[in-house]
Design a protein around this motif. Structure first.
Motif, PDB file in Angstrom:
ATOM      1  N   GLY A 141       0.804  -1.225   0.000  1.00 12.29           N
ATOM      2  CA  GLY A 141       0.000   0.000   0.000  1.00 12.29           C
ATOM      3  C   GLY A 141       0.835   1.272   0.000  1.00 12.29           C
ATOM      4  N   GLY A 142       2.145   1.143  -0.062  1.00 14.30           N
ATOM      5  CA  GLY A 142       2.989   2.337  -0.135  1.00 14.30           C
ATOM      6  C   GLY A 142       2.877   3.012  -1.495  1.00 14.30           C
ATOM      7  N   PHE A 143       3.270   4.274  -1.534  1.00 15.67           N
ATOM      8  CA  PHE A 143       3.146   5.066  -2.768  1.00 15.67           C
ATOM      9  C   PHE A 143       4.492   5.725  -3.041  1.00 15.67           C
ATOM     10  CE2 PHE A 143       2.149   8.791  -5.305  1.00 15.67           C
ATOM     11  CZ  PHE A 143       1.100   8.394  -6.116  1.00 15.67           C
ATOM     12  N   GLU A 179      -8.013   9.689 -12.058  1.00 19.73           N
ATOM     13  CA  GLU A 179      -8.397  10.189 -10.731  1.00 19.73           C
ATOM     14  C   GLU A 179      -7.260  10.938 -10.042  1.00 19.73           C
ATOM     15  OE1 GLU A 179     -11.384  10.128  -9.780  1.00 19.73           O
ATOM     16  OE2 GLU A 179     -11.146  10.878  -7.739  1.00 19.73           O
ATOM     17  N   THR A 183      -7.959  14.780  -7.339  1.00 22.38           N
ATOM     18  CA  THR A 183      -8.243  14.518  -5.926  1.00 22.38           C
ATOM     19  C   THR A 183      -8.440  15.801  -5.128  1.00 22.38           C
ATOM     20  OG1 THR A 183      -5.872  14.350  -5.540  1.00 22.38           O
ATOM     21  CG2 THR A 183      -7.070  12.287  -5.871  1.00 22.38           C
ATOM     22  N   LYS A 221      -5.427  -4.015  -8.474  1.00 21.62           N
ATOM     23  CA  LYS A 221      -6.759  -3.422  -8.433  1.00 21.62           C
ATOM     24  C   LYS A 221      -6.818  -2.090  -9.166  1.00 21.62           C
ATOM     25  CE  LYS A 221      -8.291  -5.728  -4.278  1.00 21.62           C
ATOM     26  NZ  LYS A 221      -9.166  -6.624  -5.046  1.00 21.62           N
ATOM     27  N   ARG A 223      -4.954   0.551  -8.766  1.00 15.27           N
ATOM     28  CA  ARG A 223      -4.538   1.726  -7.994  1.00 15.27           C
ATOM     29  C   ARG A 223      -3.096   2.073  -8.341  1.00 15.27           C
ATOM     30  NH1 ARG A 223      -7.098  -1.381  -3.014  1.00 15.27           N
ATOM     31  NH2 ARG A 223      -5.260  -2.646  -3.435  1.00 15.27           N
ATOM     32  N   ILE A 263      -2.651  13.475  -1.982  1.00 14.17           N
ATOM     33  CA  ILE A 263      -4.023  13.105  -1.602  1.00 14.17           C
ATOM     34  C   ILE A 263      -4.383  11.744  -2.212  1.00 14.17           C
ATOM     35  CG2 ILE A 263      -6.467  13.722  -1.836  1.00 14.17           C
ATOM     36  CD1 ILE A 263      -5.089  15.508   0.127  1.00 14.17           C
ATOM     37  N   GLY A 265      -2.291   9.360  -2.924  1.00 11.82           N
ATOM     38  CA  GLY A 265      -1.557   8.342  -2.165  1.00 11.82           C
ATOM     39  C   GLY A 265      -2.161   8.083  -0.803  1.00 11.82           C
ATOM     40  N   MET A 266      -2.885   9.061  -0.268  1.00 12.43           N
ATOM     41  CA  MET A 266      -3.495   8.881   1.055  1.00 12.43           C
ATOM     42  C   MET A 266      -4.945   8.417   0.973  1.00 12.43           C
ATOM     43  SD  MET A 266      -1.969  12.074   3.249  1.00 12.43           S
ATOM     44  CE  MET A 266      -2.159  11.316   4.857  1.00 12.43           C
ATOM     45  N   THR A 267      -5.433   8.179  -0.211  1.00 14.91           N
ATOM     46  CA  THR A 267      -6.839   7.780  -0.336  1.00 14.91           C
ATOM     47  C   THR A 267      -7.033   6.514  -1.170  1.00 14.91           C
ATOM     48  OG1 THR A 267      -7.051   9.296  -2.222  1.00 14.91           O
ATOM     49  CG2 THR A 267      -7.760  10.121  -0.083  1.00 14.91           C
ATOM     50  N   HIS A 268      -6.010   6.040  -1.819  1.00  8.81           N
ATOM     51  CA  HIS A 268      -6.209   4.908  -2.734  1.00  8.81           C
ATOM     52  C   HIS A 268      -5.279   3.741  -2.375  1.00  8.81           C
ATOM     53  CE1 HIS A 268      -8.284   7.984  -5.016  1.00  8.81           C
ATOM     54  NE2 HIS A 268      -8.834   7.020  -5.722  1.00  8.81           N
TER      55      HIS A 268
END
Lengths: 268, 764
Positions: A141-143, A179, A183, A221, A223, A263, A265-268
């Motif tokens: 889940g890191g970006f 997307e 954001t 998925k 992202r 944003i 990276g903090m939402t997806h």
């Protein structure tokens, strides 16, 4: 050695173990534990990746140290980071630390910072362990946002490292409707964001990187896990945003893109 | 022997009433006896000084006791003791002989014969003839109903083929149908297997007992069959939720009992058709002890299913038909929507959303305050959803099955919205989860808000209770048992897994739990232990606190592929929405119909404001086996607005599915919603269970009605003893007791004993 001395030694060792265990159970052992002004605890840490440099790929402005203070990972550091954080603080509700954080792939400490920024990535190189750690970081889940590399050769060098990390994942060109550009700000019309050299050359490109490439790598998925800013230099735009000679248009665009990416990276 | 000593059979003493026929009052007898005992004591004490030395001890009082007993007995006889007992008049009464002809009577465990054959042999071997010397008899067979046998010869028409035994219903029917006949007693020949649902699996229904008591009808029971099988494992009960969400991990509790295999291993299996969903090996407990085992299984894709819960047959089992039971379960993949309100971009938000991306049954619709005046929406169904911010109308908010409130200050919500949140939990029955955070709980001013009482804890004072410091976690005892916090099936391993989870990135002091709240997990931060996950019921809904914004480290810092973070959040959010009712909620009191088809359906219907819809048009569309397809109109309840009922009969065994739909009764009907439930009719299955003789039931039935339990080998006196009954046409007889042989024996034995003792002591 007498039996009593052995017993004393064992008791001392046992005491040390218990003490260590107690410390581990009760001590304030988390990351960001230093309460100095540059290390205020926050939700978001602007994390700059200090990678090992590929000496052959070292080009303009860096690469003369393996991971030295003036190595290629530290381009525009720390002014770009801090100026960006000022903007982030003013324009969003993110509880971010006003000072940057340097992270490496040497340890699992990087997993405490789910958003990282890397520049001059044509120079990066990874050991197998580092590549594995970065792959796990991204898949958990890191970006990762990469910036400031230009032209065909840089792209190849960047991809050499990237293929070590994510061997099979395709790189795609992002569309304006994606997307990640909507954001916080709706960024439909983008431009090439030049580095500081624009001030004295008037060129927006470097090397043969004539067109800006907004690219990304996604997870299963869909992202985005790696956001790639190729043929542009957002870091310089943040760093020189207070230079009257550097055009405000480029700086504003760079801030908007950076904030959208965070944003995202903090939402997806 | 009893009758030799006491002259009369034992029922005279157990059923009769003791009287003293003498004209003097009973209290005078007591006075006389006490006076005689006192006089004897005085006499013996007076003469003791001149007695032999040996008598100056306890021996004197033994003599006194024997003499007193003799005098008391003589005085007792002078008062003319007797028993008054009711006896059936000869040949004027009917004895109802009821023979169980259910399938369990075909088990051959009565000296090599089937139970049915043993019962018929008992009847025809003299019992029936003995009864007919004194009474008229009527013979009935009892299975799922009571049927009289016309010619009174039981052997021909009775065969153990009935798929069920309804003893309660049968006896009630007997009492009703013979209300104008002089029935003196009922004789029931049975193994005690009772399949009536209302009998609570263990006893005779109160209705049946009341009907028998009203007639004063004693039921004499004759038990057939072994009281415990030598080698058998039986599934006693299976408890599993009737609804589940697709791909969920469902818990079931299986209760079993065994005889003859104590300490051995057996395998419990859950199957969907031929597919094994889960299996677990268990060690069998001692004989006859109820053993409860928990098993988890993945319920799989959506659909109406019949799951089989079984224990693998063991070598030498006498009855294999009781090793498996089936249960209907409705697996739904309907998405439940959760509204997540977050006041600031933060990692917890991202990772909760990512966890729910993998849950097909929950959709998180979120509104995130990215800047002071911007809201970033995700998961919305159309561009208008949440475009005006947090809903202000019940219709817009009550559509969500759950709400998560993140790092959002209480005053972000207007008083109207706060009241709406209360209504959401209290009236609509939704669930709200409050997270910890910089502007959450006490730091967000919730302690002083009107919604304080929604929270499951008493929040601490002040606003500096959120800390960006690490905290380790640990389950409480309630958490160990909770499905919300179950990361591993084994409870001990699960508790250990929680202890070893990497530390939280932050924590918030949520105060102390309110009475009625349940703390499932605690945090340890430095020397402090604080509640982490607290749940409570509120009104028709539920609320919870997860006092951290830092579980995202469980995803980032545990090994790649570790499911702990995602599994926990999926389970927590499923709990949050699982009990949130939809606009139509269908229920039935009994999903498993054993040997009968009568089913009651009920539906609670609410309108878009979630107010009871009293004037809706509600119908149940029922689909069953062999092409059964029925549309049943449901009628509104007179007592409860919005409640609708219907009754229906499932004629054939099998699984049924009922979809209940509701429409508004306007000129242009609008759909209010629908719900689905399943039920199952099973014929003849219950008869395979509890096949050992139910001695407890037969004992209880005879004791409660004034009859007696008889073993087949002790029936010689039954025709005589059965005549002591107050039912039918009876007369009261007086049985004098003065001439009992035991009395004469005592009159002789007491002085002889005294004389022998004196001889022995040398003081004659």
């Amino acid at each position: 050695m007498k039996l009593s001395q052995v017993a004393l030694l064992v008791a001392a060792a046992g005491g040390c173990c218990v003490g260590l265990w107690a410390l581990q159970r009760t001590a304030d052992f988390g990351f960001g534990n230093d309460d100095s002004p540059t290390n205020v605890k926050a939700e978001f840490y602007w994390s700059r990746l200090a990678y090992s440099s590929n000496m052959e790929g070292a080009g303009y402005g860096g690469g003369w140290g393996h991971r030295g203070w003036y190595s290629s990972w530290s381009r525009d550091y720390p002014k770009a980071d801090r100026q960006f954080l000022i903007a982030m603080h003013r324009l969003t509700r993110i509880d971010g630390r006003p000072y940057e954080q340097v992270v490496t792939l040497d340890s699992d400490e990087i997993f405490n910072y789910p958003w990282i920024y890397a520049v001059q990535v044509q120079n990066w190189s990874f050991t197998d362990a580092e590549a594995k750690r970065l792959r796990e970081y991204l898949l958990k889940g890191g970006f990762l946002m990469v910036d400031d590399f230009h032209g065909t050769d840089d792209w190849q060098d960047f991809m050499n490292g990237m293929r070590q990390v994510l061997p099979d994942r395709p790189v795609e060109d992002l569309q304006s409707g994606d997307e990640i550009f909507h954001t916080l700000y709706d960024i439909d019309d983008k431009m090439q964001i030049p580095g500081e050299q624009y001030v004295w050359t008037g060129r927006t490109y470097e090397k043969d990187g004539y067109q800006p490439k907004w690219r990304a790598i996604r997870d299963d998925k869909g992202r985005i896990i790696v956001a790639i800013c190729h043929n542009m230099h957002l870091g310089d735009a943040w760093e020189w945003a207070d230079d009257p000679n550097y055009p405000e248009t480029f700086a504003s665009m760079a801030f908007r893109v950076g904030l959208d990416y965070i944003i995202y990276g903090m939402t997806h | 022997m009893f009758q030799f000593l006491f002259k009369y059979p034992s029922p005279v003493f157990t059923k009769g009433r003791f009287v003293l026929l003498g004209s003097w009052p009973a209290w005078l007898l007591v006075v006389f006896i006490l006076a005689a005992m006192g006089g004897l004591a005085f006499l013996i004490r007076h003469r003791l000084r001149d007695a032999a030395p040996k008598m100056k001890s306890w021996r004197a009082w033994v003599i006194w006791g024997l003499q007193s007993a003799l005098v008391a007995l003589i005085l007792f006889l002078l008062w003319e003791p007797a028993m008054i007992v009711s006896e059936l008049s000869s040949q004027q009464n009917i004895i109802a002989v009821v023979v169980d002809d259910s399938r369990s009577m075909s088990i051959a465990d009565s000296d090599g014969k089937t139970r049915e054959a043993a019962a018929l042999a008992a009847l025809e071997g003299g019992l029936l003839a003995g009864l007919r010397k004194r009474f008229q008899t009527r013979v009935y067979k009892l299975g799922s109903s009571l049927t009289p046998i016309k010619d009174g010869a039981p052997s021909q028409p009775i065969a153990p083929v009935e798929p069920a035994t309804h003893i309660s219903d049968g006896l009630k029917q007997l009492a009703a149908e013979t209300s104008d006949l002089p029935v003196g007693a009922v004789l029931l020949l049975s193994d005690g297997g009772e399949n009536t649902a209302a009998a609570d699996n263990s006893g005779i229904s109160l209705d049946a007992l009341q009907a028998l008591r009203n007639r004063r009808l004693p039921v004499h029971t004759i038990g057939f069959g072994a009281e415990a099988l030598a080698h058998d494992v039986e599934i006693e009960d299976v408890s599993v939720a009737p609804h589940a969400t697709a791909n969920a991990r469902v818990a079931t509790t299986i209760t079993l009992m065994q005889h003859g295999y104590a300490g051995q291993k057996a395998t419990l299996i859950v199957r969907d058709g031929d597919k094994t969903l889960a299996a677990r090996e268990v060690e069998l407990e001692p004989n006859g002890r109820l053993q409860t085992e928990e098993l988890f299984f993945p319920v799989g894709a959506a659909g109406a299913k019949r799951l089989t819960f079984s224990v693998e047959p063991l070598a030498g089992e006498e009855n294999l038909a009781n090793n498996a039971v089936t249960r209907p379960i409705l697996v739904s993949d309907a998405k439940r929507r959760i509204l997540y309100v977050e006041g600031e971009p933060r990692w917890e938000y991202k990772f909760i959303r990512r966890a729910e991306d993998d849950d097909p049954t929950v959709q998180v619709v979120s509104m995130l305050r990215t800047s002071e005046n911007k809201i970033y929406r995700q998961g919305i169904s159309d561009p208008a959803e949440l475009s005006e911010g947090f809903p202000v109308r019940p219709k817009d908010l009550f559509g969500y099955s759950g709400i998560i409130i993140g790092s959002v200050a209480a005053d972000y919500f207007t008083p109207l919205q706060q009241e709406l949140l209360r209504e959401y939990v209290d009236r609509r029955g939704g669930g709200i989860l409050f997270l910890g955070g910089r502007e959450a709980l006490s730091d967000g001013g919730w302690a002083a808000s009107s919604l304080n009482d929604l929270l499951p804890t008493f929040l601490p004072q002040g606003t500096h209770n959120f800390h960006r410091n690490p905290a380790t976690v640990e389950l409480t005892s309630a958490g160990v048992d909770s499905p919300i916090t179950r990361l591993l099936d084994d409870k001990e391993k699960n508790a250990d897994r929680w202890r070893k989870l990497t530390y939280l990135a932050d924590y918030e002091d949520a105060g102390s739990p309110k009475p009625g709240a349940t703390v499932l997990a605690e945090m340890h931060a430095g020397h402090r232990s604080l509640p982490l996950l607290v749940t409570q019921s509120y009104g028709r809904g539920r609320t919870a606190i997860m006092a951290t914004g830092g579980t995202w480290r469980w995803q980032m810092s545990e090994a790649l592929g570790d499911p702990s973070h995602d599994l926990f959040w999926q389970q927590l959010l499923r709990w949050l929405v699982a009990e949130s009712p939809g606009p139509v909620t269908a229920t039935t009191p009994q999903r498993l119909l054993m040997d009968e088809g009568h089913v009651q359906l009920a539906a609670q219907v609410r309108d878009h404001q979630f107010q009871p819809a009293a004037d809706a048009h509600v119908a149940a569309h029922i689909v069953g086996p062999a092409g059964i397809d029925a549309l049943v109109e449901m009628t509104p309840s007179e007592e409860t607005p919005g409640l609708y009922h219907a009754e229906w009969t499932a004629e054939k065994p099998g699984a049924y599915l009922a979809e209940i739909t509701a429409e508004s009764a306007d000129a242009t009907p609008q759909s209010l919603g629908s719900d689905v439930l399943t039920f199952q009719r099973e014929d003849g299955v219950a008869e395979n269970f509890h096949t050992e003789q139910n001695r407890h039931l037969l004992d209880q039935l005879s004791a409660e009605t004034g009859g007696r339990y008889w073993k087949p080998s002790e029936l010689a006196n039954l025709p005589r003893d059965i005549s002591y009954s107050e039912a039918g046409i009876s007369v009261r007889n007086t049985k004098e007791l003065w001439d009992l042989p035991i009395v004469f024996l005592l009159l002789l034995a007491l002085p002889i004993t005294e004389w022998l003792l004196r001889r022995k002591w040398g003081v004659v």
